[in-house]
Design a protein around this motif. Sequence first.
Motif, PDB file in Angstrom:
ATOM      1  N   CYS A  22     -32.607  57.955  -2.397  1.00  0.00           N
ATOM      2  CA  CYS A  22     -33.248  57.204  -3.468  1.00  0.00           C
ATOM      3  C   CYS A  22     -32.248  56.424  -4.312  1.00  0.00           C
ATOM      4  CB  CYS A  22     -34.103  58.124  -4.341  1.00  0.00           C
ATOM      5  SG  CYS A  22     -33.148  59.342  -5.246  1.00  0.00           S
ATOM      6  N   VAL A  23     -31.015  56.297  -3.836  1.00  0.00           N
ATOM      7  CA  VAL A  23     -30.003  55.553  -4.567  1.00  0.00           C
ATOM      8  C   VAL A  23     -30.165  54.073  -4.265  1.00  0.00           C
ATOM      9  CG1 VAL A  23     -27.539  55.213  -4.902  1.00  0.00           C
ATOM     10  CG2 VAL A  23     -28.416  57.498  -4.438  1.00  0.00           C
ATOM     11  N   ALA A  24     -30.457  53.306  -5.292  1.00  0.00           N
ATOM     12  CA  ALA A  24     -30.599  51.855  -5.134  1.00  0.00           C
ATOM     13  C   ALA A  24     -29.505  51.181  -5.951  1.00  0.00           C
ATOM     14  CB  ALA A  24     -31.967  51.395  -5.594  1.00  0.00           C
ATOM     15  N   ASP A  25     -28.910  50.154  -5.388  1.00  0.00           N
ATOM     16  CA  ASP A  25     -27.807  49.441  -6.021  1.00  0.00           C
ATOM     17  C   ASP A  25     -28.325  48.139  -6.629  1.00  0.00           C
ATOM     18  OD1 ASP A  25     -25.493  48.184  -6.761  1.00  0.00           O
ATOM     19  OD2 ASP A  25     -24.541  48.299  -4.792  1.00  0.00           O
ATOM     20  N   PRO A  26     -28.353  48.015  -7.958  1.00  0.00           N
ATOM     21  CA  PRO A  26     -28.879  46.802  -8.586  1.00  0.00           C
ATOM     22  C   PRO A  26     -28.010  45.565  -8.380  1.00  0.00           C
ATOM     23  CG  PRO A  26     -28.313  48.436 -10.258  1.00  0.00           C
ATOM     24  CD  PRO A  26     -28.042  49.054  -8.934  1.00  0.00           C
ATOM     25  N   THR A  27     -26.851  45.716  -7.763  1.00  0.00           N
ATOM     26  CA  THR A  27     -26.019  44.542  -7.462  1.00  0.00           C
ATOM     27  C   THR A  27     -26.309  43.984  -6.076  1.00  0.00           C
ATOM     28  OG1 THR A  27     -24.170  45.821  -6.552  1.00  0.00           O
ATOM     29  CG2 THR A  27     -24.168  45.403  -8.947  1.00  0.00           C
ATOM     30  N   GLN A  28     -27.198  44.644  -5.339  1.00  0.00           N
ATOM     31  CA  GLN A  28     -27.553  44.188  -3.993  1.00  0.00           C
ATOM     32  C   GLN A  28     -28.996  43.711  -3.969  1.00  0.00           C
ATOM     33  OE1 GLN A  28     -26.722  46.884  -0.826  1.00  0.00           O
ATOM     34  NE2 GLN A  28     -24.711  47.425  -1.614  1.00  0.00           N
ATOM     35  N   ALA A  29     -29.231  42.670  -3.167  1.00  0.00           N
ATOM     36  CA  ALA A  29     -30.581  42.129  -3.023  1.00  0.00           C
ATOM     37  C   ALA A  29     -30.910  41.990  -1.546  1.00  0.00           C
ATOM     38  CB  ALA A  29     -30.700  40.775  -3.707  1.00  0.00           C
ATOM     39  N   LEU A  30     -32.182  42.146  -1.242  1.00  0.00           N
ATOM     40  CA  LEU A  30     -32.696  41.940   0.098  1.00  0.00           C
ATOM     41  C   LEU A  30     -33.717  40.817   0.025  1.00  0.00           C
ATOM     42  CD1 LEU A  30     -33.120  42.775   3.088  1.00  0.00           C
ATOM     43  CD2 LEU A  30     -34.805  44.416   2.255  1.00  0.00           C
ATOM     44  N   ALA A  67     -35.820  53.393   7.873  1.00  0.00           N
ATOM     45  CA  ALA A  67     -34.785  54.251   8.454  1.00  0.00           C
ATOM     46  C   ALA A  67     -34.176  55.146   7.385  1.00  0.00           C
ATOM     47  CB  ALA A  67     -33.699  53.391   9.092  1.00  0.00           C
ATOM     48  N   ALA A  68     -33.873  56.382   7.794  1.00  0.00           N
ATOM     49  CA  ALA A  68     -33.146  57.282   6.906  1.00  0.00           C
ATOM     50  C   ALA A  68     -31.674  56.906   7.007  1.00  0.00           C
ATOM     51  CB  ALA A  68     -33.360  58.724   7.327  1.00  0.00           C
ATOM     52  N   SER A  69     -31.126  56.440   5.906  1.00  0.00           N
ATOM     53  CA  SER A  69     -29.753  55.938   5.914  1.00  0.00           C
ATOM     54  C   SER A  69     -29.017  56.446   4.686  1.00  0.00           C
ATOM     55  CB  SER A  69     -29.779  54.410   5.929  1.00  0.00           C
ATOM     56  OG  SER A  69     -28.502  53.893   5.684  1.00  0.00           O
ATOM     57  N   PRO A  70     -27.770  56.872   4.849  1.00  0.00           N
ATOM     58  CA  PRO A  70     -27.005  57.318   3.680  1.00  0.00           C
ATOM     59  C   PRO A  70     -26.516  56.156   2.829  1.00  0.00           C
ATOM     60  CG  PRO A  70     -25.637  57.427   5.643  1.00  0.00           C
ATOM     61  CD  PRO A  70     -27.033  57.022   6.090  1.00  0.00           C
ATOM     62  N   LEU A  71     -26.669  54.923   3.326  1.00  0.00           N
ATOM     63  CA  LEU A  71     -26.220  53.760   2.570  1.00  0.00           C
ATOM     64  C   LEU A  71     -27.138  53.500   1.384  1.00  0.00           C
ATOM     65  CD1 LEU A  71     -25.482  51.401   5.578  1.00  0.00           C
ATOM     66  CD2 LEU A  71     -23.867  52.842   4.331  1.00  0.00           C
ATOM     67  N   SER A  72     -26.574  52.862   0.366  1.00  0.00           N
ATOM     68  CA  SER A  72     -27.399  52.550  -0.796  1.00  0.00           C
ATOM     69  C   SER A  72     -28.419  51.480  -0.447  1.00  0.00           C
ATOM     70  CB  SER A  72     -26.529  52.081  -1.961  1.00  0.00           C
ATOM     71  OG  SER A  72     -25.895  50.872  -1.633  1.00  0.00           O
ATOM     72  N   ARG A  73     -29.512  51.511  -1.119  1.00  0.00           N
ATOM     73  CA  ARG A  73     -30.597  50.566  -0.909  1.00  0.00           C
ATOM     74  C   ARG A  73     -30.448  49.413  -1.896  1.00  0.00           C
ATOM     75  NH1 ARG A  73     -33.495  52.182   3.319  1.00  0.00           N
ATOM     76  NH2 ARG A  73     -33.641  54.413   3.507  1.00  0.00           N
ATOM     77  N   PRO A  74     -31.032  48.253  -1.569  1.00  0.00           N
ATOM     78  CA  PRO A  74     -30.959  47.134  -2.519  1.00  0.00           C
ATOM     79  C   PRO A  74     -31.752  47.442  -3.780  1.00  0.00           C
ATOM     80  CG  PRO A  74     -32.430  46.610  -0.705  1.00  0.00           C
ATOM     81  CD  PRO A  74     -31.762  47.904  -0.360  1.00  0.00           C
ATOM     82  N   GLY A  75     -31.241  46.965  -4.898  1.00  0.00           N
ATOM     83  CA  GLY A  75     -31.932  47.162  -6.167  1.00  0.00           C
ATOM     84  C   GLY A  75     -32.991  46.115  -6.419  1.00  0.00           C
ATOM     85  N   LEU A  76     -32.947  45.027  -5.643  1.00  0.00           N
ATOM     86  CA  LEU A  76     -33.903  43.936  -5.799  1.00  0.00           C
ATOM     87  C   LEU A  76     -34.329  43.456  -4.418  1.00  0.00           C
ATOM     88  CD1 LEU A  76     -35.238  41.750  -7.719  1.00  0.00           C
ATOM     89  CD2 LEU A  76     -33.243  40.355  -7.174  1.00  0.00           C
ATOM     90  N   PRO A 107     -36.470  49.774  -5.649  1.00  0.00           N
ATOM     91  CA  PRO A 107     -36.051  48.412  -5.913  1.00  0.00           C
ATOM     92  C   PRO A 107     -37.106  47.631  -6.694  1.00  0.00           C
ATOM     93  CG  PRO A 107     -36.862  48.541  -3.674  1.00  0.00           C
ATOM     94  CD  PRO A 107     -36.900  49.939  -4.244  1.00  0.00           C
ATOM     95  N   LEU A 108     -36.603  46.689  -7.471  1.00  0.00           N
ATOM     96  CA  LEU A 108     -37.472  45.727  -8.122  1.00  0.00           C
ATOM     97  C   LEU A 108     -37.989  44.788  -7.038  1.00  0.00           C
ATOM     98  CD1 LEU A 108     -35.082  44.924 -11.065  1.00  0.00           C
ATOM     99  CD2 LEU A 108     -37.119  46.366 -11.157  1.00  0.00           C
TER     100      LEU A 108
END
Length: 152
Positions: A22-30, A67-76, A107-108
């Motif tokens: 559930c970690v989302a990175d607000p500096t990343q966008a998809l 997908a279950a991924s240990p990477l951070s998710r996009p915040g936007l 994510p937003l």
Amino acid sequence: MAQKEAIDRLSADTEGAAAGTCVADPTQALVVAASPVNRIVLSRIAQRAYLKVQAMEPVEARRILSAASPLSRPGLVIVDIDAQLQMTDTLFLHLQRHRSVSPRRLPLVITIIPSRLDASPRADHVDAQVVRPVTQEALQPVIQRLLTAVQP
């Protein structure tokens, strides 16, 4: 009936994957758009808002988000709604599941909608919507306003 069972199974799988990451990175966008041109335009606008952007087709975005991924998710997430992608798409189910387990409701989600679309999306799916044609002057302030609201 089989379709409902498949959606329920997808919901359970997505919830499990989202709960673990559930970690989302607000500096990343998809950016999700069927049109390559729209992906480029939307990506450039998000980059001007100082975001690290990843752009992809809806099918690829569904696969990545489920997908279950240990990477951070996009915040936007910026989703271009067109004839190939509707508000009821499973992509929004994935996004809603991730938001429900995120402490900051990330994510937003910003949707790009055609001007002919009369129906407003439900509030739990979308944080903002921008009507086509999309310009930097229209989208960038929306991105900045949403990101400012979630800053700690």
